[in-house]
Design an enzyme around this catalytic site. Structure first.
Site, PDB file in Angstrom:
ATOM      1  CE  LYS A 187       5.589   3.770   0.867  1.00 41.52           C
ATOM      2  NZ  LYS A 187       4.135   3.846   0.786  1.00 41.52           N
TER       3      LYS A 187
HETATM    4  C1  LIG Z   1       3.784   5.123   1.930  1.00 45.73           C
HETATM    5  C2  LIG Z   1       3.197   6.392   1.444  1.00 45.73           C
HETATM    6  C3  LIG Z   1       3.345   7.602   2.154  1.00 45.73           C
HETATM    7  C4  LIG Z   1       3.891   7.668   3.549  1.00 45.73           C
HETATM    8  O1  LIG Z   1       5.172   7.252   3.707  1.00 45.73           O
HETATM    9  P1  LIG Z   1       5.706   6.835   5.176  1.00 45.73           P
HETATM   10  O2  LIG Z   1       7.152   6.624   4.947  1.00 45.73           O
HETATM   11  O3  LIG Z   1       4.984   5.583   5.554  1.00 45.73           O
HETATM   12  O4  LIG Z   1       5.413   7.962   6.087  1.00 45.73           O
HETATM   13  C5  LIG Z   1       2.866   8.750   1.573  1.00 45.73           C
HETATM   14  N1  LIG Z   1       2.236   8.739   0.393  1.00 45.73           N
HETATM   15  C6  LIG Z   1       2.049   7.603  -0.307  1.00 45.73           C
HETATM   16  C7  LIG Z   1       1.335   7.666  -1.615  1.00 45.73           C
HETATM   17  C8  LIG Z   1       2.490   6.392   0.211  1.00 45.73           C
HETATM   18  O5  LIG Z   1       2.284   5.257  -0.462  1.00 45.73           O
END
Ligand SMILES: *Cc1c(COP(=O)(O)O)cnc(C)c1O
Length: 375
Positions: A187
């Site tokens: 992210k």
């Molecule tokens: C990465 C992501 C998640 C999940 O996040 P984690 O920290 O990996 O559990 C949920 N929704 C979206 C759209 C994502 O890109």
């Protein structure tokens, strides 16, 4: 694919700011659990950044969505409308709580949910619309907000991929009754593992704080009146998060420049559609740089990815749609339903190296290899 060596990985984070300094403070002070002071500071600064009153730090982005669904008391027989094209995280607590996920197809241009399909899916049982901003462009929010008002529905906003993005100038993460973020290393800002729930509603914020911490009660600590989870974020994670948050504007700029460079180098390539650089309401922040194989080319994403792997280029497939998930079909959901745009995205879409640490030379190399392989 694992036997081949990948020279340019699909994601590598950039952690060369104050992360080390803040982590050393944790270690020197002994504050490594969720009780440490960085957690509150990270929450406060994060809330400020997205223009919300309250932020609750949690162990990951999936946990943040679980919390949002539970805090809104979504359960048995309730319906939640969400995109077919998303990550399984969005559906987990809906189905575990006995609620029913109701899907809408994708907009082929932005890859986000097609908001014009939402109203037809609203029933007397609909409780919430879960919007998910996909890959770099936000959902067209105005029609969603209007529907939620008119039908008295809650909005859950999954902004995991939208750190620093805006919709008509307002921050993503400011649109949900509850909005959620992830800090997974791919992210825009990361804590290794981590997530955040934000809201303006004190009662919802309190519910999230309690649910994240096993629903301990202040006066009767080991007496429980609701089932919670341990979803606490540690001081170590928050220390990294704080250092990352300091650089969010720089990171968003960096990703935008990376996306623009890819587009400039790949423009006009036959057989692929490139991501939209902007819409009426936002400029792409290129969480990932996705490619879509179009009608000029017969191959599917898997084949294209294999061919790039042979050239040392790391890739990832696009999401696999919810209505085709074996476990959800086994549970009896989505019988006979089709979402052709989501299906097309999942078969024809993939993304190329897009991590924060990617250099201009690497981008040039990746674009060159793609042109060579597919021309
Ligand atoms: C990465 C992501 C998640 C999940 O996040 P984690 O920290 O990996 O559990 C949920 N929704 C979206 C759209 C994502 O890109």
């Amino acid at each position: 694919m694992s036997s081949m060596s990948i020279n340019i990985p699909v994601n590598e984070p950039l952690i060369d700011g104050n992360e080390k300094k803040y982590l050393l403070e944790c270690i020197d002070s002994g504050w490594i659990s969720s009780e440490g002071p960085f957690v509150e500071e990270f929450e406060r600064k994060f809330a400020e950044r997205v223009g919300r009153k309250y932020a609750v730090a949690v162990s990951n982005g999936t946990a943040a969505i679980d919390l949002a669904v539970e805090a809104l008391c979504i359960g048995d027989g309730d319906e939640v409308i969400l995109p077919a094209f998303t990550i399984i995280s969005c559906v987990l607590q809906i189905v575990r709580s006995g609620a029913i996920p109701v899907l809408v197809d994708s907009d082929p241009c932005t890859w986000n949910m097609n908001v014009s399909q939402i109203e037809a899916k609203i029933t007397a049982k609909t409780k919430a619309i879960m919007i998910v901003h996909i890959y770099g462009l936000p959902v067209n929010m105005d029609p969603v907000i209007e529907l939620a008002r008119r039908y008295g529905l809650r909005i859950i906003e999954d902004a995991a991929e939208m750190h620093g993005q805006t919709y008509l100038g307002a921050p993503c993460g400011s649109f949900g009754d509850i909005s959620t973020f992830s800090f997974y290393p791919n992210k825009h800002i990361t804590t290794g593992e981590g997530g955040m729930v934000v809201t303006n509603d004190l009662a919802l914020a309190d519910a999230c704080r309690s649910l994240r911490n096993l629903c301990f009660q202040p006066s009767k600590r080991f007496v429980h009146e609701r089932l919670g989870w341990n979803m606490r974020m540690t001081n170590l994670q928050a220390a990294i998060g704080l250092a990352q948050l300091e650089r969010l504007d720089e990171f968003v700029d960096r990703k935008r420049r990376m996306g623009c460079l890819y587009t400039r180098l790949l423009e006009g390539i036959k057989g692929f559609d490139l991501p939209l650089s902007k819409t009426d309401y936002a400029e792409n922040i290129y969480w990932v740089y996705g490619l879509n194989i179009n009608g000029d080319q017969e191959i599917n994403a898997k084949e294209a990815m294999n061919r790039l792997a042979k050239r040392g280029i790391g890739t990832r497939p696009f999401f696999y749609p919810m209505h085709e998930q074996p476990i959800l079909r086994e549970m009896g959901f989505f019988k006979g339903e089709r979402y052709p745009e989501a299906e097309k995205l999942s078969r024809k879409g993939f993304y190329i190296p897009s991590g924060m640490a990617l250099t201009q030379d690497q981008i040039k190399h990746v674009a060159h290899e793609i042109r060579e392989e597919f021309s």
